[in-house]
Design a protein around this motif. Structure first.
Motif, PDB file in Angstrom:
ATOM      1  N   GLU A 263      14.323 -45.977  -2.612  1.00  0.00           N
ATOM      2  CA  GLU A 263      13.684 -47.268  -2.869  1.00  0.00           C
ATOM      3  C   GLU A 263      13.875 -47.712  -4.308  1.00  0.00           C
ATOM      4  N   ASP A 264      14.223 -46.791  -5.174  1.00  0.00           N
ATOM      5  CA  ASP A 264      14.391 -47.112  -6.589  1.00  0.00           C
ATOM      6  C   ASP A 264      15.706 -47.870  -6.808  1.00  0.00           C
ATOM      7  N   ALA A 265      15.681 -48.811  -7.719  1.00  0.00           N
ATOM      8  CA  ALA A 265      16.880 -49.597  -8.029  1.00  0.00           C
ATOM      9  C   ALA A 265      17.703 -48.885  -9.100  1.00  0.00           C
ATOM     10  N   GLY A 266      18.143 -47.688  -8.797  1.00  0.00           N
ATOM     11  CA  GLY A 266      18.947 -46.926  -9.753  1.00  0.00           C
ATOM     12  C   GLY A 266      20.433 -47.174  -9.557  1.00  0.00           C
ATOM     13  N   TRP A 267      21.235 -46.406 -10.296  1.00  0.00           N
ATOM     14  CA  TRP A 267      22.688 -46.595 -10.275  1.00  0.00           C
ATOM     15  C   TRP A 267      23.393 -45.688  -9.272  1.00  0.00           C
ATOM     16  N   LEU A 268      22.674 -44.756  -8.641  1.00  0.00           N
ATOM     17  CA  LEU A 268      23.321 -43.831  -7.717  1.00  0.00           C
ATOM     18  C   LEU A 268      23.933 -44.565  -6.529  1.00  0.00           C
ATOM     19  N   GLY A 269      23.187 -45.498  -5.955  1.00  0.00           N
ATOM     20  CA  GLY A 269      23.709 -46.259  -4.821  1.00  0.00           C
ATOM     21  C   GLY A 269      24.957 -47.040  -5.194  1.00  0.00           C
ATOM     22  N   PHE A 270      24.949 -47.611  -6.386  1.00  0.00           N
ATOM     23  CA  PHE A 270      26.120 -48.363  -6.855  1.00  0.00           C
ATOM     24  C   PHE A 270      27.321 -47.441  -7.027  1.00  0.00           C
TER      25      PHE A 270
END
Length: 307
Positions: A263-270
């Motif tokens: 749910e966190d808007a971190g950079w891992l998903g990117f």
């Protein structure tokens, strides 16, 4: 100048400006409607999200992210090979299944073009991936996020569409619930467009077309071909709009939801998204005739002929 007028790109001289004028007109009308008190009250009553059943799962599990990537990967190559089949004039490379005794039929093996072989092979793994997705969807309860379960999905979808058109986009937390327009679009894509692609693809396939000739009077071959083509356009249009909205409504958050199951808007998903793009680009470049012939020859006989 005469040559340009006769080219297929000449249509863009008026198509592009007309599309821009239409888009501006849609935005102006939508914003005018939203300023009307009755419409504003209606949007407040139906903000864009349909009601989920009690106990609906929260979050996007990792298997959804993997399915999302695999589906995107296969669809990219399926659309590419499908377009090649549609525009191919005179194929030069053909594949025939080896009669090795594993598959016994009364009819001799059907000869396919190399592009048809690749297209059908991709279709097979795409369908298998889809079956796994649907099974997991219903086994884990995630189906309630993609299947309408309440009548309010219709007014909420219209409200969400009006908000998009006015450029004051609906604000929802996709980790918990998609907006109603997203829900309906995903439902159509998964449960209508995909089955249509499979059924029409079977009818058009050289491996099965002869067996379905009895249905020509009910659904002519030409009609099936048009439906299959329009389904492809649906997937292309859906992908373009989907990617556009992902990056314009909070890219880091959206990519984190889908690719990192967070749910966190971190950079891992990117970062995972970038890796997936590299994989798709490598596959696109690698899918050249020399590579495909080497792979196809493992399960059949590949022959080439001069033009």
């Amino acid at each position: 100048m005469t040559g340009f007028r006769q080219s297929r790109w000449f249509a863009l001289v008026w198509v592009v400006p007309a599309a821009l004028v239409l888009a501006v007109a849609v935005v102006v009308v939508a914003r005018w409607l939203r300023e009307m008190p009755d419409v504003a009250a209606w949007v407040a009553q139906y903000p864009g999200q349909s009601t989920l059943p009690d106990g609906a799962p929260v979050g996007i599990p990792a298997w959804v992210g993997w399915q999302h990537f695999l589906n995107s990967f296969f669809l990219l190559l399926i659309v590419r090979t499908g377009w090649q089949l549609r525009t191919q004039k005179r194929p030069t490379v053909f594949w025939t299944r080896k009669n090795d005794g594993l598959i016994r039929t009364k009819n001799p093996p059907t000869r396919l073009t190399l592009t048809s072989w690749f297209h059908l092979s991709l279709d097979a793994v795409w369908v298998l991936n889809g079956v796994v997705f649907v099974v997991l969807l219903f086994a884990t309860g995630q189906w309630v996020r993609l299947v309408p379960t309440h009548w309010d999905v219709i007014p909420n979808a219209i409200s969400a569409g009006l908000q998009y058109a006015s450029l004051e986009w609906p604000v929802e937390n996709s980790w918990v619930n998609y907006n109603a327009l997203q829900l309906l679009t995903y439902f159509v894509t998964v449960f209508i467009a995909a089955p249509l692609a499979i059924v029409t693809g079977l009818r058009l396939s050289p491996l099965w077309s002869a067996r379905f000739r009895r249905f020509d009077r009910i659904v002519p071959f030409a009609v099936t071909k048009k439906v299959h083509f329009w389904v492809m356009l649906w997937f292309v249009g859906f992908t373009i709009v989907h990617v556009f909205l992902v990056f314009t409504t909070g890219a880091l958050r959206n990519l984190s939801h889908m690719y990192a199951s967070s749910e966190d808007a971190g950079w891992l998903g990117f970062a995972i998204f970038c890796v997936s793009l590299v994989v798709m680009i490598v596959a696109w470049v690698a899918a050249r005739p020399s590579v495909l012939k080497a792979i196809a020859s493992l399960g059949g006989t590949v022959i080439s002929r001069e033009r």
